[in-house]
Write a protein that holds these residues in place. Structure first.
Motif, short mmCIF file in Angstrom:
data_model
loop_
_atom_site.label_atom_id
_atom_site.label_comp_id
_atom_site.label_asym_id
_atom_site.label_seq_id
_atom_site.Cartn_x
_atom_site.Cartn_y
_atom_site.Cartn_z
N THR A 232 0.85 -1.20 0.00
CA THR A 232 0.00 0.00 0.00
C THR A 232 0.88 1.24 0.00
OG1 THR A 232 -0.13 -0.03 2.44
CG2 THR A 232 -1.89 -1.15 1.21
N TRP A 233 0.41 2.28 -0.70
CA TRP A 233 1.15 3.53 -0.84
C TRP A 233 0.39 4.64 -0.13
CZ3 TRP A 233 5.70 3.77 -3.93
CH2 TRP A 233 5.99 2.60 -4.63
N ASP A 234 1.10 5.45 0.59
CA ASP A 234 0.52 6.65 1.22
C ASP A 234 1.29 7.85 0.66
OD1 ASP A 234 -0.66 8.56 2.74
OD2 ASP A 234 0.03 7.81 4.68
N LYS B 43 -1.62 14.26 -1.65
CA LYS B 43 -2.78 14.43 -2.52
C LYS B 43 -2.33 14.86 -3.91
CE LYS B 43 -7.28 16.74 -2.71
NZ LYS B 43 -8.18 17.71 -2.05
N GLY C 95 6.40 10.43 1.13
CA GLY C 95 5.45 9.34 1.00
C GLY C 95 5.97 8.14 1.77
N HIS C 96 5.12 7.18 1.97
CA HIS C 96 5.63 5.94 2.53
C HIS C 96 4.87 4.76 1.96
CE1 HIS C 96 2.53 6.81 5.76
NE2 HIS C 96 2.32 5.53 5.58
N THR D 250 3.99 0.57 2.56
CA THR D 250 3.87 -0.48 3.58
C THR D 250 3.69 -1.82 2.89
OG1 THR D 250 2.81 1.08 5.10
CG2 THR D 250 2.60 -1.27 5.60
N GLN E 55 7.55 -1.02 6.92
CA GLN E 55 7.22 0.27 6.31
C GLN E 55 8.49 1.04 5.97
OE1 GLN E 55 5.12 3.80 8.40
NE2 GLN E 55 3.45 2.57 7.55
N ARG F 292 9.57 5.06 4.77
CA ARG F 292 9.22 6.46 4.48
C ARG F 292 10.31 7.05 3.60
NH1 ARG F 292 5.68 9.96 6.75
NH2 ARG F 292 5.19 8.39 8.34
#
Length: 785
Positions: A471-473, A476, A512-513, A515, A528, A530
């Motif tokens: 998963t990418w965070d 925006k 961004g980070h 996981t 994870q 970052r």
């Protein structure tokens, strides 16, 4: 020797290739390689030179150019058929041209054609590629420059030509190699090692984070050139963000930024220690004729089959109680020890060892597909995860077919592969391990196969990781498109690489980070990383090219699975990606035509094949085909690469002044098996029981180098004979073989567990008595008691 023609092969054909220069630029764990090949035509007629050579299977070839006199020609990447036609048209009209193409069957083989080189003229070819350096068990980063391409096995019944490549013994290659490497990293470079002679390492700054090293003079083409680079400090998860190409349109793969993530997952210790390590272990051993060759080119060395037998012995003794196992061996046919996998007991292990001791390299070729199909047809044993170990020195014609078969069954097993000796196919070995969710190892030079095998067994004993997701965070307006195929395997501390395209805009300080989540032995786990989104400086387009290469390989695999009739759409995608990025593929080729030479080159064009070094000949082994391009045929006949190089077939010849040259093979003969003295370690290992203990007998005393009476006399009173024998074996291992602990560590753990299960309070007394008998000073804590 005909000196007027310069370099010649054993068949007296002149050789136009004079030298090869290789420059390697390593930045952390990515290498950029620039190879320059220097040709000269010393004949009195124009020539076409052909060179079939190996490259790393994961290399992203991104530049190809040629220089004739003062004229430089930069090649363009085009659809393969179009490139072939342009090359043939140029030769037909008397123009100079170059063609570089990748095999459609095996991505680690390339063919370079240098056409219409006039008498007395020189030409230089520049080839550039980028590649990832593999992380070794000791944290070193391995770069391999393949120098050897062994003949490939063609299964009976398949179509193919009969033309052999011109080849010579590795020590007689008539051209030279110079190799220089420059290394830079955020961390200091601690050392650089090689299987070849190097000049001393030169540091370029006071921080020792930049260094250079080069190959010593006098290199012989008897091995692949390997470079092991060590940095200070452990490998850490990293992210490299690279800016897009300025001339490319935003929103495209080359126009957007790209990121390369290097992850080193760490498993919770509590989960690792509680996980049961059973399973079904299936060993598939190559017994083709070439396994009788020495494991390296040094005289008196152990043969490949001898080393393989020792390795099987060590693996069998190190298996956990409660598991199941079977052994297959293959050549042109295949055999198995048991009709199906059997429970690991003293009886079944004894039967298996009797068969292993009698294994010879006498089964012919390297037909690996059929035994794999048979293994996969066997029903998996409930609650026993299947682990497949494949040992081979061979190269097969149907590489993609074998890889696809492993991928089809990837959900039911993990595949651990071992390439034995110089010239083993990196495409095959890496491919089946990657698609089988396992780990690949190469055994070259003086490396011990036993050490590499035990490293992989430790991986196999780790609990299988399932339900892997990423998963990418991201800020925006920024999104990630993953270019890498889904991760199918994760091992403790083993690097996983992820490439992704980043679309959208963000501020310089944005982060961004990512996981990575998975289920380990029934326990949800995650790691994870970052990272900043600001592009790194001076990376060129390395990350983009490696990411594109990864995507292209995935699409090619998808296309070959569908079959030729259905891969039209996949092929179109690959060609578009390849041309857009400048990275070669199995469906594209580099072509360069010198349009500045106004006067057509006159006279018949002679074809000259550059001889390639081989370390082991197919000799009389049926089914082996040399990897080569077929000679040019008359205009109405399509030249066809032999089945072993099917990816190069089908280029129509249009030039009426091109004549095929007779090719002869001058392969070196296989050496006869060398009788080597029995290894004391293997003697001791062979005596261990399935439970982990040793028996007190004359064989054990002999393995320890002692008389039976001595061993019996110093046994502490009231200590069981098997306990005393097992302690003796452990003390001997720690006292005399501590440098090979990685090889016997698992079977020693089994022995310690057995002693503890006996609940004997006299173990410390046994250790002291064993030290006295053996002349050691091993501490009880070191033994694990």
């Amino acid at each position: 020797m005909v000196t007027c023609c310069g370099l010649i092969t054993a068949s007296k054909d002149p050789v136009p290739l004079r030298s090869i220069e290789v420059q390697l630029d390593v930045r952390d764990h990515v290498g950029t390689v620039v190879s320059t090949l220097h040709y000269q035509n010393k004949e009195d007629k124009p020539i076409e030179a052909l060179f079939v050579f190996p490259l790393p299977a994961d290399a992203a070839v991104c530049h190809f150019s040629g220089t004739i006199g003062a004229t430089q020609i930069v090649a363009e990447l085009k659809d393969k058929q179009q490139a072939r036609e342009e090359y043939d048209d140029a030769l037909s009209s008397g123009r100079q041209a170059f063609l570089l193409e990748e095999s459609q069957q095996s991505p680690d083989i390339f063919s370079l054609s240098v056409g219409s080189l006039p008498p007395g003229e020189s030409a230089s070819i520049r080839l550039e590629y980028v590649t990832e350096l593999a992380v070794q068990a000791d944290a070193g980063l391995m770069f391999t420059l393949p120098a050897v391409l062994n003949p490939r096995y063609q299964p009976p019944g398949s179509e193919g030509g009969s033309v052999q490549m011109t080849s010579v013994a590795a020590s007689l290659v008539p051209y030279s190699l110079s190799f220089c490497a420059r290394v830079s990293s955020p961390r200091p470079v601690s050392k650089v090692e090689s299987n070849c002679s190097l000049d001393p390492l030169q540091y370029l700054n006071s921080e020792q984070s930049k260094a250079t090293v080069q190959l010593a003079d006098g290199h012989k083409f008897d091995r692949d050139v390997e470079l092991l680079i060590y940095y200070k400090g452990a490998h850490q998860p990293t992210a490299v963000v690279e800016a897009g190409q300025a001339s490319a349109r935003p929103g495209t793969l080359m126009g957007d930024p790209a990121v390369m993530l290097s992850l080193y997952p760490e498993f919770p210790q509590a989960v690792m220690s509680s996980a049961a390590s059973c399973g079904e272990f299936v060993f598939l051993m190559d017994r083709s004729g070439s396994m009788d060759c020495p494991i390296n080119q040094n005289k008196g060395r152990q043969t490949r089959i001898d080393s393989a037998r020792d390795t099987l012995l060590l693996l069998l003794k190190s298996l956990p109680m409660g598991c199941y196992f079977n052994i297959y061996s293959f050549g042109s046919t295949y055999e198995h020890v048991f009709p199906k996998s059997m429970e690991y007991t003293e009886e079944t292990m004894g039967e298996a060892l009797d068969k292993v001791k009698n294994m010879q390299a006498n089964l012919g070729g390297t037909a690996i597909l059929q035994p794999l199909k048979h293994i996969y047809s066997q029903t998996c044993i409930p609650s026993q995860s299947r682990q497949l170990f494949v040992f081979t020195d061979g190269e097969v014609e149907n590489t993609r077919q074998v890889i696809n078969l492993v991928k089809t069954h990837s959900g039911s097993h993990r595949c651990f592969s071992f390439g034995i000796g110089e010239g083993a196919s990196s495409a095959l070995i890496n491919g089946i391990a990657k698609e089988g969710g396992g780990h690949a190892q190469f055994i070259r030079g003086d490396e011990r196969m036993q050490l590499k095998a035990m490293q992989s067994l430790r991986f196999a004993l780790q609990p299988a990781v399932v339900d892997i997701s990423i998963t990418w965070d991201l800020p925006k307006g920024v999104s990630a498109t993953v270019l890498s195929p889904p991760i199918t395997a994760i091992f403790q501390g083993h690097r996983s690489l992820i490439y992704a395209q980043l679309t959208g805009e963000s501020s310089e300080a944005a982060e961004g980070h990512v996981t990575i989540k998975y289920i380990l032995a029934g326990h949800p786990s995650q790691n994870q990383l970052r990272f900043g989104l600001q592009p790194a400086e001076d990376t060129g387009l390395t990350v983009h090219r490696l990411g594109t290469r990864t995507l292209i390989r995935s699409l090619e695999t998808e296309g070959s699975e569908r079959g030729q009739e259905q891969d039209g759409g996949v092929k179109a995608k690959v060609v578009e990606l390849s041309i857009q990025s400048g990275v070669s593929s199995s469906f594209t080729a580099f072509v360069a035509v010198n349009k500045s030479n106004s006067e057509p080159i006159q006279g018949p064009l002679l074809r000259r094949k550059v001889p390639l070094p081989v370390c082991c000949s197919p000799c009389s082994m049926p089914g082996f085909q040399a990897v080569a391009m077929a000679p040019r045929q008359p205009p109405h006949v399509k030249t066809r690469l032999m089945k072993a190089m099917q990816g190069f077939k089908g280029r129509r010849q249009k030039s009426s002044n091109v004549h095929g040259a007779v090719s002869s093979s001058s392969l070196t003969e296989c050496s006869l098996p060398v009788q080597t003295p029995t290894d004391p370690l293997m003697q001791l290992v062979s005596l261990q029981k399935v439970s982990g203990c040793w028996e007190l007998d004359a064989a054990l005393a002999a393995a320890l180098g002692k008389a039976s009476q001595e061993v019996q006399k110093l046994k502490p009173p009231e200590v069981e004979k098997e306990v005393w024998a097992t302690v003796l074996a452990l003390v001997w291992l720690h006292g005399f073989k501590s440098d090979t602990r990685d090889e016997w560590g698992l079977l020693a753990m089994k022995a310690v567990s057995w002693i503890r299960a006996q609940n004997t309070p006299l173990a410390p007394d046994c250790v002291a008595a064993a030290n006295t008998l053996l002349g050691c000073n091993v501490q009880r804590e070191a033994v694990g008691l």
